[in-house]
Design a protein around this motif. Structure first.
Motif, PDB file in Angstrom:
ATOM      1  N   PRO A 229       0.792  -1.254   0.220  1.00  0.00           N
ATOM      2  CA  PRO A 229       0.002   0.029  -0.049  1.00  0.00           C
ATOM      3  C   PRO A 229       0.537   1.139  -0.071  1.00  0.00           C
ATOM      4  N   LEU A 230       1.935   1.319   0.738  1.00  0.00           N
ATOM      5  CA  LEU A 230       2.989   2.479   0.420  1.00  0.00           C
ATOM      6  C   LEU A 230       3.383   2.816  -0.827  1.00  0.00           C
ATOM      7  N   SER A 231       3.973   1.609  -1.610  1.00  0.00           N
ATOM      8  CA  SER A 231       4.227   1.732  -2.841  1.00  0.00           C
ATOM      9  C   SER A 231       3.018   2.412  -3.792  1.00  0.00           C
ATOM     10  N   THR A 232       1.732   1.951  -3.550  1.00  0.00           N
ATOM     11  CA  THR A 232       0.778   2.315  -4.497  1.00  0.00           C
ATOM     12  C   THR A 232       0.465   3.791  -4.093  1.00  0.00           C
ATOM     13  N   LEU A 233       0.527   4.096  -2.662  1.00  0.00           N
ATOM     14  CA  LEU A 233       0.162   5.881  -2.418  1.00  0.00           C
ATOM     15  C   LEU A 233       1.496   6.528  -2.891  1.00  0.00           C
ATOM     16  N   ALA A 234       2.662   6.021  -3.016  1.00  0.00           N
ATOM     17  CA  ALA A 234       3.668   6.810  -3.572  1.00  0.00           C
ATOM     18  C   ALA A 234       3.396   7.020  -5.230  1.00  0.00           C
ATOM     19  N   GLU A 258       4.273  17.238   1.007  1.00  0.00           N
ATOM     20  CA  GLU A 258       4.497  16.784   2.251  1.00  0.00           C
ATOM     21  C   GLU A 258       3.959  15.451   2.234  1.00  0.00           C
ATOM     22  N   MET A 259       3.052  14.941   1.475  1.00  0.00           N
ATOM     23  CA  MET A 259       2.526  13.922   1.696  1.00  0.00           C
ATOM     24  C   MET A 259       3.399  12.637   1.288  1.00  0.00           C
ATOM     25  N   GLN A 260       4.078  12.944   0.040  1.00  0.00           N
ATOM     26  CA  GLN A 260       5.294  12.358  -0.591  1.00  0.00           C
ATOM     27  C   GLN A 260       6.311  11.788   0.371  1.00  0.00           C
ATOM     28  N   ALA A 261       6.799  13.030   1.031  1.00  0.00           N
ATOM     29  CA  ALA A 261       7.978  13.120   2.067  1.00  0.00           C
ATOM     30  C   ALA A 261       7.493  12.069   3.064  1.00  0.00           C
ATOM     31  N   GLN A 262       6.261  12.027   3.798  1.00  0.00           N
ATOM     32  CA  GLN A 262       5.981  11.199   4.690  1.00  0.00           C
ATOM     33  C   GLN A 262       5.650   9.811   4.235  1.00  0.00           C
ATOM     34  N   SER A 268      11.027   4.262   4.534  1.00  0.00           N
ATOM     35  CA  SER A 268      12.145   4.011   5.024  1.00  0.00           C
ATOM     36  C   SER A 268      12.244   3.224   6.370  1.00  0.00           C
ATOM     37  N   ILE A 269      11.117   3.490   7.066  1.00  0.00           N
ATOM     38  CA  ILE A 269      10.978   2.689   8.344  1.00  0.00           C
ATOM     39  C   ILE A 269      10.806   1.382   8.101  1.00  0.00           C
ATOM     40  N   VAL A 270       9.690   0.964   7.204  1.00  0.00           N
ATOM     41  CA  VAL A 270       9.692  -0.323   6.731  1.00  0.00           C
ATOM     42  C   VAL A 270      10.797  -1.114   6.284  1.00  0.00           C
ATOM     43  N   SER A 271      11.856  -0.382   5.563  1.00  0.00           N
ATOM     44  CA  SER A 271      13.050  -1.168   4.934  1.00  0.00           C
ATOM     45  C   SER A 271      13.895  -1.177   6.159  1.00  0.00           C
ATOM     46  N   GLY A 272      13.843  -0.297   6.963  1.00  0.00           N
ATOM     47  CA  GLY A 272      14.609  -0.524   8.283  1.00  0.00           C
ATOM     48  C   GLY A 272      14.290  -1.876   9.224  1.00  0.00           C
ATOM     49  N   GLY A 315      35.004  10.077  21.260  1.00  0.00           N
ATOM     50  CA  GLY A 315      36.561   9.943  21.755  1.00  0.00           C
ATOM     51  C   GLY A 315      36.824   8.441  21.275  1.00  0.00           C
ATOM     52  N   PHE A 316      36.332   7.867  20.278  1.00  0.00           N
ATOM     53  CA  PHE A 316      36.804   6.551  20.058  1.00  0.00           C
ATOM     54  C   PHE A 316      38.161   6.391  19.923  1.00  0.00           C
ATOM     55  N   GLY A 317      38.954   7.359  19.118  1.00  0.00           N
ATOM     56  CA  GLY A 317      40.472   7.364  18.638  1.00  0.00           C
ATOM     57  C   GLY A 317      40.596   6.913  17.485  1.00  0.00           C
ATOM     58  N   ARG A 318      41.450   6.009  17.251  1.00  0.00           N
ATOM     59  CA  ARG A 318      41.865   5.511  16.116  1.00  0.00           C
ATOM     60  C   ARG A 318      40.669   4.741  15.474  1.00  0.00           C
ATOM     61  N   ASP A 319      40.542   5.162  14.041  1.00  0.00           N
ATOM     62  CA  ASP A 319      39.336   4.484  13.556  1.00  0.00           C
ATOM     63  C   ASP A 319      39.516   2.986  13.226  1.00  0.00           C
ATOM     64  N   LEU A 320      38.257   1.950  13.212  1.00  0.00           N
ATOM     65  CA  LEU A 320      38.177   0.748  12.746  1.00  0.00           C
ATOM     66  C   LEU A 320      37.332   0.569  11.844  1.00  0.00           C
ATOM     67  N   PRO A 321      37.518  -0.272  10.845  1.00  0.00           N
ATOM     68  CA  PRO A 321      36.440  -0.628  10.061  1.00  0.00           C
ATOM     69  C   PRO A 321      35.333  -1.700  10.326  1.00  0.00           C
ATOM     70  N   MET A 322      34.195  -1.488   9.876  1.00  0.00           N
ATOM     71  CA  MET A 322      32.911  -2.031  10.441  1.00  0.00           C
ATOM     72  C   MET A 322      32.002  -2.147   9.411  1.00  0.00           C
ATOM     73  N   VAL A 323      30.858  -3.177   9.343  1.00  0.00           N
ATOM     74  CA  VAL A 323      29.765  -3.115   8.393  1.00  0.00           C
ATOM     75  C   VAL A 323      28.628  -2.408   9.343  1.00  0.00           C
ATOM     76  N   ALA A 324      28.122  -1.224   8.599  1.00  0.00           N
ATOM     77  CA  ALA A 324      26.815  -0.510   9.333  1.00  0.00           C
ATOM     78  C   ALA A 324      25.808  -1.712   9.603  1.00  0.00           C
ATOM     79  N   ASP A 325      25.345  -1.644  10.946  1.00  0.00           N
ATOM     80  CA  ASP A 325      24.529  -2.313  11.322  1.00  0.00           C
ATOM     81  C   ASP A 325      23.301  -1.703  11.842  1.00  0.00           C
ATOM     82  N   SER A 326      22.110  -1.933  11.297  1.00  0.00           N
ATOM     83  CA  SER A 326      20.849  -1.204  11.703  1.00  0.00           C
ATOM     84  C   SER A 326      20.365  -1.576  12.990  1.00  0.00           C
TER      85      SER A 326
END
Length: 439
Positions: A229-234, A258-262, A268-272, A315-326
């Motif tokens: 339904p969200l895709s249909t509304l879009a 505004e409706m399109q943005a909402q 986006s919430i559903v994808s999350g 204040g993490f300091g030297r950065d480390l690689p990671m995979v973004a985790d929702s």
């Protein structure tokens, strides 16, 4: 004759930990029994001039002491202690007691009632079949001693009361049995209570994790249902935007935009939600770094809360690689949301690296947690917000942290407000630095 030893069974399950502790108690009791038996033999031979074979009896006690030392070494390797092992340990005690009684009068020795101590210990520690084995073995040993043991030259002068050596031996045997049983049963009861407590905690954790799984399934199903339904509304709103009636009226055009943005936000919430449930992972996750990920989480939260006063320090300091985790992103977002609701004026968020851990600390200037709720924080539906579903945010925070091998600590600050500290092991969330990573 019984036993005990030092050890640390913290890295095994409740039943295994109880088995190790029970073996330790046996080793300790055996040391007590050994000292008592040595003292009894010495008093009988030197103090009461009873002609017993001192040297063979001391050799039996020395062998029992050597066995106890080996039992202590066995406890250190933390292997689970089985019922068969405990049974064999008690049978060694029975064998040593039988040898001592054989050398000192057999069934006529007043210390023959120490067999009952072995049977009682078996009934406390062993399954039913093993307890009956103990009953059978001790009965055979008693019968064998009555038939084959060397006689003990003690007069049957019971009429002398406590002046009788035989009555004195019976008294010492009774005291020894009573003391060892009180010490042992008290400690074993403590071990069993501790095991039951740990089992109850494991059951509670399993129930909470099952609750999380059910919530995840419900959220995932709802997200799938809402997608269409969200895709249909879009699509409909996109078509409306090009209609002459809407394009000629700026106010209607703004409403459609505004409706399109909402709708886009809802998608986006559903994808999350789907991403958190482990679906569509390949679409949205990608390699990043710890600092960049945290900065992105804070930026996204600020965009959702444009009027919020969030003081953020990385204040993490030297950065480390990671995979973004929702899941981690939602966990941090839940804590920040709760802090903002309690303290709209200001919220502080700090990230640090401490001893191989990522430490995330959020604190506010709100009223803090109700004292009666503090011990319950992290359990579902424990909230002071007073509406249905309250408390699920921190419940999910606790479960996500625990799944990653981390922990969550909650407390009220002395100067007012509350603090939530999340610790996550870096090994669980970062990538090796010496290898290339795809998304």
């Amino acid at each position: 004759m019984v036993n005990a030893a030092p050890s640390h069974p913290s890295n095994v399950g409740p039943d295994h930990a109880a088995g190790l502790k029970n073996l330790q108690q046996l080793i300790q009791l055996r040391w007590l029994a050994l000292f008592g038996q040595i003292a009894t033999v010495e008093v009988a031979f030197h103090g009461m001039d009873i002609p017993i074979p001192l040297q063979p009896m001391l050799w039996v006690l020395a062998g029992l002491a050597a066995f106890n030392l080996l039992s202590q070494l066995r406890c250190r390797n933390q292997r689970p202690v089985t019922s068969v092992e405990l049974l064999l340990t008690l049978l060694v005690d029975v064998g040593a007691l039988t040898a001592l009684l054989y050398l000192s009068g057999g069934a006529t020795n007043p210390f023959v009632f120490l067999f009952l101590l072995q049977v009682i210990l078996g009934a406390v520690l062993l399954p039913v079949w093993a307890t009956w084995v103990m009953v059978g073995v001790t009965t055979l040993c008693f019968a064998g001693l009555a038939l084959l043991a060397l006689p003990l030259p003690l007069p049957l002068d019971h009429d002398r009361g406590l002046a009788s050596p035989y009555t004195q031996g019976m008294l010492i045997c009774f005291v020894l049995n009573a003391v060892l049983l009180v010490v042992f049963v008290t400690r074993i009861a403590g071990n069993l209570r501790e095991r039951d407590t740990r089992l109850a905690l494991l059951r509670q954790r399993a129930a909470e994790e099952d609750h999380v799984v059910r919530m995840g399934l419900l959220a995932s199903g709802a997200a799938h249902e809402l997608g269409t339904p969200l895709s249909t509304l879009a699509v409909i709103l996109g078509d409306w935007q090009h209609l002459p009636h809407f394009s000629s009226e700026p106010e209607l055009a703004n409403d459609v935009a505004e409706m399109q943005a909402q709708v886009a936000r809802c998608k986006s919430i559903v994808s999350g939600i789907l991403l958190s449930a482990g679906e569509a992972r390949g679409e949205s996750s990608g390699e990043t770094t710890v600092c960049a990920f945290l900065d992105q989480v804070v930026q996204a939260w600020r965009e959702r809360r444009p009027g919020a006063n969030l003081q953020y320090h990385n204040g993490f300091g030297r950065d480390l690689p990671m995979v973004a985790d929702s899941a981690i992103q939602q966990m941090i977002g839940n804590v920040l949301d709760n802090a903002h609701e309690a303290s709209p004026g200001a919220v502080w968020f700090e990230a640090r690296r401490e001893n191989g851990l990522l430490t995330l600390t959020v604190w506010d200037q709100g009223p803090g947690f109700a004292p009666h709720l503090l011990p319950q924080i992290g359990k579902p539906y424990q909230s002071s917000k007073g509406h249905p579903g309250g408390g699920l945010g921190l419940f999910l925070v606790f479960n996500v942290a625990r799944t990653l091998g981390g922990a969550v600590a909650v407390r009220n600050l002395d100067e007012g407000g509350a603090q939530v500290r999340i610790t996550l092991p870096l090994l669980a969330i970062t990538l090796p630095e010496d290898e290339p990573h795809g998304t």
